[in-house]
Write a protein that holds these residues in place. Structure first.
Motif, PDB file in Angstrom:
ATOM      1  N   CYS A 195       0.861  -1.189   0.000  1.00 41.11           N
ATOM      2  CA  CYS A 195       0.000   0.000   0.000  1.00 41.11           C
ATOM      3  C   CYS A 195       0.900   1.243   0.000  1.00 41.11           C
ATOM      4  N   PRO A 196       0.594   2.237  -0.836  1.00 42.41           N
ATOM      5  CA  PRO A 196       1.436   3.445  -0.883  1.00 42.41           C
ATOM      6  C   PRO A 196       1.582   4.118   0.488  1.00 42.41           C
ATOM      7  N   LEU A 197       0.573   3.977   1.350  1.00 47.23           N
ATOM      8  CA  LEU A 197       0.677   4.606   2.677  1.00 47.23           C
ATOM      9  C   LEU A 197       1.638   3.837   3.581  1.00 47.23           C
ATOM     10  N   VAL A 198       1.687   2.522   3.411  1.00 45.81           N
ATOM     11  CA  VAL A 198       2.654   1.715   4.163  1.00 45.81           C
ATOM     12  C   VAL A 198       4.062   2.073   3.678  1.00 45.81           C
ATOM     13  N   LYS A 199       4.175   2.248   2.382  1.00 47.63           N
ATOM     14  CA  LYS A 199       5.465   2.609   1.785  1.00 47.63           C
ATOM     15  C   LYS A 199       5.954   3.941   2.369  1.00 47.63           C
ATOM     16  N   LYS A 200       5.017   4.876   2.508  1.00 49.99           N
ATOM     17  CA  LYS A 200       5.372   6.196   3.064  1.00 49.99           C
ATOM     18  C   LYS A 200       5.863   6.035   4.512  1.00 49.99           C
ATOM     19  N   ALA A 201       5.210   5.166   5.265  1.00 55.95           N
ATOM     20  CA  ALA A 201       5.636   4.928   6.656  1.00 55.95           C
ATOM     21  C   ALA A 201       7.038   4.300   6.665  1.00 55.95           C
ATOM     22  N   GLN A 202       7.284   3.372   5.713  1.00 55.19           N
ATOM     23  CA  GLN A 202       8.623   2.752   5.628  1.00 55.19           C
ATOM     24  C   GLN A 202       9.679   3.810   5.328  1.00 55.19           C
ATOM     25  N   GLN A 203       9.347   4.722   4.389  1.00 52.29           N
ATOM     26  CA  GLN A 203      10.318   5.762   4.011  1.00 52.29           C
ATOM     27  C   GLN A 203      10.583   6.704   5.184  1.00 52.29           C
ATOM     28  N   SER A 204       9.531   7.000   5.953  1.00 49.50           N
ATOM     29  CA  SER A 204       9.707   7.896   7.120  1.00 49.50           C
ATOM     30  C   SER A 204      10.619   7.240   8.144  1.00 49.50           C
ATOM     31  N   ALA A 205      10.398   5.940   8.416  1.00 47.76           N
ATOM     32  CA  ALA A 205      11.222   5.231   9.397  1.00 47.76           C
ATOM     33  C   ALA A 205      12.676   5.178   8.914  1.00 47.76           C
ATOM     34  N   ILE A 251       8.533   2.905  17.113  1.00 48.31           N
ATOM     35  CA  ILE A 251       7.382   2.553  16.257  1.00 48.31           C
ATOM     36  C   ILE A 251       6.226   2.148  17.159  1.00 48.31           C
ATOM     37  N   LEU A 252       5.099   2.828  17.010  1.00 50.46           N
ATOM     38  CA  LEU A 252       3.895   2.375  17.722  1.00 50.46           C
ATOM     39  C   LEU A 252       3.244   1.306  16.852  1.00 50.46           C
ATOM     40  N   GLY A 253       3.133   0.088  17.376  1.00 49.15           N
ATOM     41  CA  GLY A 253       2.523  -0.968  16.572  1.00 49.15           C
ATOM     42  C   GLY A 253       2.616  -2.315  17.248  1.00 49.15           C
ATOM     43  N   GLU A 254       2.139  -3.319  16.546  1.00 43.48           N
ATOM     44  CA  GLU A 254       2.172  -4.686  17.084  1.00 43.48           C
ATOM     45  C   GLU A 254       3.428  -5.377  16.597  1.00 43.48           C
ATOM     46  N   ARG A 255       4.272  -5.728  17.556  1.00 42.83           N
ATOM     47  CA  ARG A 255       5.619  -6.251  17.281  1.00 42.83           C
ATOM     48  C   ARG A 255       5.663  -7.330  16.185  1.00 42.83           C
ATOM     49  N   ASN A 256       4.702  -8.274  16.211  1.00 43.96           N
ATOM     50  CA  ASN A 256       4.791  -9.402  15.272  1.00 43.96           C
ATOM     51  C   ASN A 256       3.969  -9.217  13.999  1.00 43.96           C
ATOM     52  N   HIS A 257       3.428  -8.011  13.840  1.00 44.37           N
ATOM     53  CA  HIS A 257       2.629  -7.779  12.631  1.00 44.37           C
ATOM     54  C   HIS A 257       3.574  -7.564  11.443  1.00 44.37           C
ATOM     55  N   PRO A 258       3.242  -8.162  10.269  1.00 40.98           N
ATOM     56  CA  PRO A 258       4.159  -8.034   9.121  1.00 40.98           C
ATOM     57  C   PRO A 258       4.483  -6.585   8.748  1.00 40.98           C
ATOM     58  N   ASP A 285      14.254  12.991  28.580  1.00 40.50           N
ATOM     59  CA  ASP A 285      15.131  14.154  28.573  1.00 40.50           C
ATOM     60  C   ASP A 285      15.831  14.187  27.207  1.00 40.50           C
ATOM     61  N   PHE A 286      15.091  14.606  26.177  1.00 37.01           N
ATOM     62  CA  PHE A 286      15.617  14.478  24.812  1.00 37.01           C
ATOM     63  C   PHE A 286      16.098  15.824  24.269  1.00 37.01           C
ATOM     64  N   ASP A 287      16.916  15.747  23.234  1.00 38.29           N
ATOM     65  CA  ASP A 287      17.389  16.959  22.555  1.00 38.29           C
ATOM     66  C   ASP A 287      16.417  17.365  21.453  1.00 38.29           C
ATOM     67  N   GLU A 288      15.877  16.344  20.811  1.00 37.39           N
ATOM     68  CA  GLU A 288      15.049  16.622  19.637  1.00 37.39           C
ATOM     69  C   GLU A 288      14.073  15.469  19.436  1.00 37.39           C
ATOM     70  N   ALA A 289      12.853  15.786  19.012  1.00 37.50           N
ATOM     71  CA  ALA A 289      11.910  14.713  18.678  1.00 37.50           C
ATOM     72  C   ALA A 289      11.304  15.036  17.320  1.00 37.50           C
ATOM     73  N   ARG A 290      11.210  14.035  16.475  1.00 46.74           N
ATOM     74  CA  ARG A 290      10.602  14.234  15.155  1.00 46.74           C
ATOM     75  C   ARG A 290       9.510  13.189  14.983  1.00 46.74           C
ATOM     76  N   ILE A 291       8.331  13.669  14.649  1.00 43.68           N
ATOM     77  CA  ILE A 291       7.176  12.763  14.614  1.00 43.68           C
ATOM     78  C   ILE A 291       6.560  12.736  13.217  1.00 43.68           C
ATOM     79  N   PHE A 292       6.407  11.553  12.671  1.00 38.71           N
ATOM     80  CA  PHE A 292       5.675  11.405  11.414  1.00 38.71           C
ATOM     81  C   PHE A 292       4.361  10.710  11.750  1.00 38.71           C
ATOM     82  N   ASN A 293       3.266  11.392  11.461  1.00 41.50           N
ATOM     83  CA  ASN A 293       1.975  10.738  11.683  1.00 41.50           C
ATOM     84  C   ASN A 293       1.671   9.863  10.473  1.00 41.50           C
ATOM     85  N   THR A 294       1.957   8.577  10.614  1.00 43.61           N
ATOM     86  CA  THR A 294       1.810   7.660   9.481  1.00 43.61           C
ATOM     87  C   THR A 294       0.505   6.855   9.579  1.00 43.61           C
TER      88      THR A 294
END
Ligand code: SF4
Length: 282
Positions: A97-107, A119-126, A180-189
């Motif tokens: 799916c193009p949206l899954v692809k976009k999430a892969q590219q963001s990661a 990654i927020l998700g289910e560890r064993n999900h493909p 206690d982070f320096d920077e956070a970058r969030i992609f809403n996928t």
């Protein structure tokens, strides 16, 4: 017994699943047989039909016939799986799916730029396995888990499995910002189609006496739908087909709601609604 039947808007196939099935059908029309690494989508009834049409799910690239054609499933795969397929010289057709692809590219981008990827998700999900493959070393957390404490001064990057619940994503963002982070970058996928489906399902669940969620038991987004419908307090049943309906569940119910996961075909919804209509004497 008589009751009103309401089907939630946005039930059933999303565009990514529809696209993957169209790609498979088109491929099979010319090749007559093809492989997929794991099931093309998470719906056993659709997979059975595709199997009859010649699509054979296998566990690894090594199980693909070297002269055969392989279709990459809608959830995507890890980059090393793609390389192994290329080495095997099998022809591969990408139905990710193009949206899954976009999430892969963001990661992948986050990992390349030195972020600790969460990654927020289910560890064993493909899909999540594919995301981790694009960001090796990524930390996977599910909605109920704490984000591990990261070293002082970390650069943290966050993405989500496309079918996660936005409220859970916001919760993880909140947990991350406790570091206690320096920077956070969030992609809403998170996929918009999933959000709309979830909203419509919850809206309907709050207005009926019983809710049916149709879809594969192995489907992450269908399981999520069932979970959020149940959380509204309404009696909720997650079933795959009309044959699983127990008419006793409908005793005393006046309003019956139906929704379906992104990989549930229209014919399964129609068969279930006509079974309900029969029970209701319609
Ligand atoms: S639910 Fe969204 S991300 Fe997943 S396959 Fe469908 S369109 Fe793509």
């Amino acid at each position: 017994m008589r009751f009103e039947i309401r089907v939630a808007p946005n039930s059933g196939f999303c565009f990514g699943v529809r696209r993957a099935i169209e790609i498979a059908e088109k491929t099979l029309a010319s090749t007559k047989e093809a492989f997929s690494i794991g099931p093309l989508i998470h719906n056993p009834q659709v997979i059975d039909r595709l199997r009859q049409a010649g699509l054979q799910p296998v566990d690894s690239p090594e199980a693909v016939d070297p002269s055969g054609t392989v279709i990459i499933r809608s959830h995507g795969v890890r980059p090393d799986v793609l390389s192994r397929l290329n080495e095997r010289a099998a022809k591969s057709i990408d139905a990710t799916c193009p949206l899954v692809k976009k999430a892969q590219q963001s990661a992948e981008l986050l990992a390349l730029e030195g972020y600790t990827v969460v990654i927020l998700g289910e560890r064993n999900h493909p899909e999540v396995e594919g995301l981790v493959g694009h960001a090796p070393g990524a930390i996977v957390v599910n909605a109920d888990e704490e984000v591990p404490v990261l070293p002082h001064g970390s650069k943290i990057g966050l993405v989500a499995q496309t079918t996660q619940y936005p409220a859970d994503f916001r919760r993880v963002i909140e947990r991350i910002t406790r570091n206690d982070f320096d920077e956070a970058r969030i992609f809403n996928t998170i996929c918009h189609a999933t959000v709309e489906r979830q909203k419509a399902a919850v809206e309907l669940a709050t207005d009926v006496d019983i809710m049916f969620v149709l879809g594969g038991r192995n489907s992450a987004n269908t399981n999520h739908l069932a979970k959020i419908c149940k959380a509204t307090g309404v009696d909720t049943y997650h079933i795959e087909t009309a044959g699983e309906l127990d008419e006793k569940w409908l005793d005393g119910k006046r309003r019956v709601g139906v929704t379906a996961g992104a990989s549930t075909p229209e014919w399964i919804i129609e068969q279930f609604v006509s079974r309900l209509e029969k029970v209701s004497g319609g």
